[in-house]
Design a protein around this motif. Sequence first.
Motif, PDB file in Angstrom:
ATOM      1  N   ARG A  50     -14.118 -11.424   4.927  1.00  0.00           N
ATOM      2  CA  ARG A  50     -13.505 -10.421   5.803  1.00  0.00           C
ATOM      3  C   ARG A  50     -11.976 -10.517   5.761  1.00  0.00           C
ATOM      4  O   ARG A  50     -11.285  -9.491   5.749  1.00  0.00           O
ATOM      5  CB  ARG A  50     -14.014 -10.598   7.237  1.00  0.00           C
ATOM      6  N   LEU A  51     -11.416 -11.743   5.766  1.00  0.00           N
ATOM      7  CA  LEU A  51      -9.970 -11.882   5.681  1.00  0.00           C
ATOM      8  C   LEU A  51      -9.456 -11.337   4.343  1.00  0.00           C
ATOM      9  O   LEU A  51      -8.389 -10.712   4.286  1.00  0.00           O
ATOM     10  CB  LEU A  51      -9.570 -13.347   5.851  1.00  0.00           C
ATOM     11  N   ASP A  52     -10.206 -11.562   3.284  1.00  0.00           N
ATOM     12  CA  ASP A  52      -9.841 -11.025   1.980  1.00  0.00           C
ATOM     13  C   ASP A  52      -9.797  -9.495   2.036  1.00  0.00           C
ATOM     14  O   ASP A  52      -8.898  -8.861   1.478  1.00  0.00           O
ATOM     15  CB  ASP A  52     -10.844 -11.499   0.926  1.00  0.00           C
ATOM     16  N   ARG A  53     -10.764  -8.904   2.710  1.00  0.00           N
ATOM     17  CA  ARG A  53     -10.822  -7.439   2.830  1.00  0.00           C
ATOM     18  C   ARG A  53      -9.613  -6.919   3.603  1.00  0.00           C
ATOM     19  O   ARG A  53      -9.005  -5.910   3.224  1.00  0.00           O
ATOM     20  CB  ARG A  53     -12.109  -7.055   3.551  1.00  0.00           C
ATOM     21  N   ILE A  54      -9.255  -7.606   4.668  1.00  0.00           N
ATOM     22  CA  ILE A  54      -8.109  -7.176   5.481  1.00  0.00           C
ATOM     23  C   ILE A  54      -6.828  -7.238   4.657  1.00  0.00           C
ATOM     24  O   ILE A  54      -6.059  -6.260   4.583  1.00  0.00           O
ATOM     25  CB  ILE A  54      -7.985  -8.051   6.738  1.00  0.00           C
ATOM     26  N   LEU A  55      -6.560  -8.394   4.034  1.00  0.00           N
ATOM     27  CA  LEU A  55      -5.312  -8.573   3.288  1.00  0.00           C
ATOM     28  C   LEU A  55      -5.242  -7.634   2.091  1.00  0.00           C
ATOM     29  O   LEU A  55      -4.176  -7.070   1.794  1.00  0.00           O
ATOM     30  CB  LEU A  55      -5.180 -10.027   2.834  1.00  0.00           C
ATOM     31  N   ALA A  56      -6.374  -7.461   1.381  1.00  0.00           N
ATOM     32  CA  ALA A  56      -6.370  -6.564   0.228  1.00  0.00           C
ATOM     33  C   ALA A  56      -6.006  -5.145   0.642  1.00  0.00           C
ATOM     34  O   ALA A  56      -5.182  -4.481  -0.014  1.00  0.00           O
ATOM     35  CB  ALA A  56      -7.746  -6.591  -0.454  1.00  0.00           C
ATOM     36  N   ASN A  57      -6.575  -4.650   1.734  1.00  0.00           N
ATOM     37  CA  ASN A  57      -6.270  -3.288   2.189  1.00  0.00           C
ATOM     38  C   ASN A  57      -4.813  -3.155   2.612  1.00  0.00           C
ATOM     39  O   ASN A  57      -4.165  -2.142   2.337  1.00  0.00           O
ATOM     40  CB  ASN A  57      -7.194  -2.906   3.340  1.00  0.00           C
ATOM     41  N   LEU A  58      -4.288  -4.184   3.286  1.00  0.00           N
ATOM     42  CA  LEU A  58      -2.891  -4.121   3.730  1.00  0.00           C
ATOM     43  C   LEU A  58      -1.937  -4.169   2.540  1.00  0.00           C
ATOM     44  O   LEU A  58      -0.932  -3.438   2.504  1.00  0.00           O
ATOM     45  CB  LEU A  58      -2.598  -5.275   4.697  1.00  0.00           C
ATOM     46  N   VAL A  59      -2.203  -5.018   1.569  1.00  0.00           N
ATOM     47  CA  VAL A  59      -1.326  -5.128   0.404  1.00  0.00           C
ATOM     48  C   VAL A  59      -1.380  -3.846  -0.422  1.00  0.00           C
ATOM     49  O   VAL A  59      -0.345  -3.329  -0.870  1.00  0.00           O
ATOM     50  CB  VAL A  59      -1.736  -6.356  -0.444  1.00  0.00           C
ATOM     51  N   ILE A  60      -2.582  -3.324  -0.644  1.00  0.00           N
ATOM     52  CA  ILE A  60      -2.713  -2.067  -1.393  1.00  0.00           C
ATOM     53  C   ILE A  60      -1.979  -0.937  -0.676  1.00  0.00           C
ATOM     54  O   ILE A  60      -1.275  -0.121  -1.296  1.00  0.00           O
ATOM     55  CB  ILE A  60      -4.203  -1.722  -1.595  1.00  0.00           C
ATOM     56  N   ASN A  61      -2.116  -0.868   0.653  1.00  0.00           N
ATOM     57  CA  ASN A  61      -1.424   0.175   1.421  1.00  0.00           C
ATOM     58  C   ASN A  61       0.087   0.025   1.310  1.00  0.00           C
ATOM     59  O   ASN A  61       0.817   1.010   1.201  1.00  0.00           O
ATOM     60  CB  ASN A  61      -1.860   0.105   2.889  1.00  0.00           C
ATOM     61  N   ALA A  62       0.574  -1.251   1.335  1.00  0.00           N
ATOM     62  CA  ALA A  62       2.017  -1.486   1.225  1.00  0.00           C
ATOM     63  C   ALA A  62       2.548  -1.013  -0.124  1.00  0.00           C
ATOM     64  O   ALA A  62       3.629  -0.409  -0.213  1.00  0.00           O
ATOM     65  CB  ALA A  62       2.315  -2.972   1.430  1.00  0.00           C
ATOM     66  N   HIS A  63       1.824  -1.266  -1.199  1.00  0.00           N
ATOM     67  CA  HIS A  63       2.257  -0.817  -2.520  1.00  0.00           C
ATOM     68  C   HIS A  63       2.130   0.695  -2.674  1.00  0.00           C
ATOM     69  O   HIS A  63       2.953   1.323  -3.352  1.00  0.00           O
ATOM     70  CB  HIS A  63       1.435  -1.522  -3.606  1.00  0.00           C
ATOM     71  N   ARG A  64       1.118   1.266  -2.050  1.00  0.00           N
ATOM     72  CA  ARG A  64       0.871   2.699  -2.219  1.00  0.00           C
ATOM     73  C   ARG A  64       1.847   3.550  -1.422  1.00  0.00           C
ATOM     74  O   ARG A  64       2.321   4.587  -1.891  1.00  0.00           O
ATOM     75  CB  ARG A  64      -0.570   3.015  -1.813  1.00  0.00           C
ATOM     76  N   HIS A  65       2.166   3.122  -0.219  1.00  0.00           N
ATOM     77  CA  HIS A  65       2.991   3.955   0.664  1.00  0.00           C
ATOM     78  C   HIS A  65       4.383   3.381   0.902  1.00  0.00           C
ATOM     79  O   HIS A  65       5.230   4.061   1.484  1.00  0.00           O
ATOM     80  CB  HIS A  65       2.286   4.146   2.018  1.00  0.00           C
ATOM     81  N   GLY A  66       4.617   2.115   0.535  1.00  0.00           N
ATOM     82  CA  GLY A  66       5.932   1.511   0.718  1.00  0.00           C
ATOM     83  C   GLY A  66       6.641   1.334  -0.615  1.00  0.00           C
ATOM     84  O   GLY A  66       6.354   2.025  -1.605  1.00  0.00           O
ATOM     85  N   ARG A  67       7.566   0.402  -0.640  1.00  0.00           N
ATOM     86  CA  ARG A  67       8.305   0.086  -1.866  1.00  0.00           C
ATOM     87  C   ARG A  67       8.409  -1.422  -2.011  1.00  0.00           C
ATOM     88  O   ARG A  67       8.372  -2.173  -1.031  1.00  0.00           O
ATOM     89  CB  ARG A  67       9.716   0.690  -1.820  1.00  0.00           C
ATOM     90  N   ALA A  68       8.548  -1.848  -3.274  1.00  0.00           N
ATOM     91  CA  ALA A  68       8.722  -3.278  -3.552  1.00  0.00           C
ATOM     92  C   ALA A  68      10.078  -3.744  -3.030  1.00  0.00           C
ATOM     93  O   ALA A  68      11.013  -2.937  -2.877  1.00  0.00           O
ATOM     94  CB  ALA A  68       8.597  -3.522  -5.050  1.00  0.00           C
ATOM     95  N   PRO A  69      10.231  -5.025  -2.757  1.00  0.00           N
ATOM     96  CA  PRO A  69       9.195  -6.057  -2.891  1.00  0.00           C
ATOM     97  C   PRO A  69       8.249  -6.076  -1.696  1.00  0.00           C
ATOM     98  O   PRO A  69       8.647  -5.813  -0.568  1.00  0.00           O
ATOM     99  CB  PRO A  69      10.010  -7.341  -2.966  1.00  0.00           C
ATOM    100  N   VAL A  70       6.980  -6.384  -1.986  1.00  0.00           N
ATOM    101  CA  VAL A  70       5.976  -6.590  -0.936  1.00  0.00           C
ATOM    102  C   VAL A  70       5.803  -8.102  -0.776  1.00  0.00           C
ATOM    103  O   VAL A  70       5.538  -8.801  -1.752  1.00  0.00           O
ATOM    104  CB  VAL A  70       4.649  -5.920  -1.290  1.00  0.00           C
ATOM    105  N   VAL A  71       5.969  -8.577   0.480  1.00  0.00           N
ATOM    106  CA  VAL A  71       5.961 -10.014   0.745  1.00  0.00           C
ATOM    107  C   VAL A  71       4.894 -10.319   1.790  1.00  0.00           C
ATOM    108  O   VAL A  71       4.810  -9.658   2.836  1.00  0.00           O
ATOM    109  CB  VAL A  71       7.340 -10.499   1.251  1.00  0.00           C
TER     110      VAL A  71
END
Length: 421
Positions: A314-335
């Motif tokens: 479940r933690l993997d699912r949460i972090l994966a969705n947040l990181v993917i969302n950050a790359h998709r809608h934000g800009r690098a660098p993602v930390v």
Amino acid sequence: MRPPAVSLRWKIALTVMAVSCAVAAVLGVLVHNAVARQTVGQVRKEARANLDTALDLFEYGTSREGLNSLLDPPELPAELRRLARSGQRGTMVGTYHGRSVMWAAAPADGQVMGAWRPYGTVHRSLDRLDTAILGSAVLAAATVALAGLFLAHRISRRLGTTAAVARRITAGDLDARVGDGQGAGGGAAGQDEVAAVAAALDSVAGSLQSRLQAEQRFTADVAHELRTPLTGILASAELLPEGRPKEMINDRLRALRRLTEDLLEISRLDSGTERADLAAYDLGELVRRCVAATGLDTEVRIAADAVVETDRRRLDRILANLVINAHRHGRAPVVVTVDAASEPRPTIEVRDHGPGYPADLLHHGPQRFRTDAPGRGKGHGLGLTIAVGQSAVLGIDLRFTNAPDGGARTLLRLPQGAVVG
């Protein structure tokens, strides 16, 4: 600066006390005036009777001893003396040898005949009456105020219970009910207003729960029914000749399969039956693996590490969705920053350097099935919604904010006691 808010309980109690004090004051004034008129009138009547007797005795030259009468008394009030010299009769409160008396005066053969009656007892009687009225008014106001406070407390407590249930329903507890049966013995007509509000809230909650459950069942059924044909279509698509059309078809089919899996996951989360499978993990290493599995260029910083008890999937699912969302809608660098020593709870922060979360998301939270299509607003698909649902299962406090220097910032606070050892 705004004045402090006054609770409904005290508003009702103070209003009842103010009304009771006003009624007591009006009644006290009326009683005082009525008794004063009666008492003073009686003394005036006695003074006039003494004056009439004194005038009769004066006319016949008989002794007036014991009648409290005098010719041209020096202590007669000047106004009353002028009235008597003008040929009229009258009475007035004055003094005689330092005592309060009621004077009655009339003309008597070119002189002024004055007769008096003691008036001090009247003053004392009226003072005692005023004291009794004041004491009774205070006692009555205090009794009514206490009764009003008790009644207001009951009303306020019932309204507070109703408000607490409403907040629980807002937070997602659709099983919460007020169940206030007071006044409901005779049906709707026998309910008081507070019970009617509670019954209306329970009715709304029940209706809302039924509709949401119907929607959840519909979503789960649709997603479940789509799984089998999608699997068959994907298998059939593999038989197509290699080329651009095959790539496009497979890409869209994989997207549709992900959507179906997301719908099934949301349905399970909405049902409230999901339970975490807890085990001990090194938090820093766990986060590194979760982020690496996304295949996206993301920096992981470990400020403080620790062994925590959580559900890895479940933690993997949460972090994966947040990181993917950050790359998709934000800009690098993602930390992604891990701070297991943060007080009072271990934290994980996902941060990008894009435009940040929109105000609507910060205010209302993620909303499912909102896209950039015209007329449907701007949204974030199902990823953040799933992250919120999985966080609730793990007891993680998930907060969406924007960093002061720009960029979206998501903070995960693990449950207290998650650190092992």
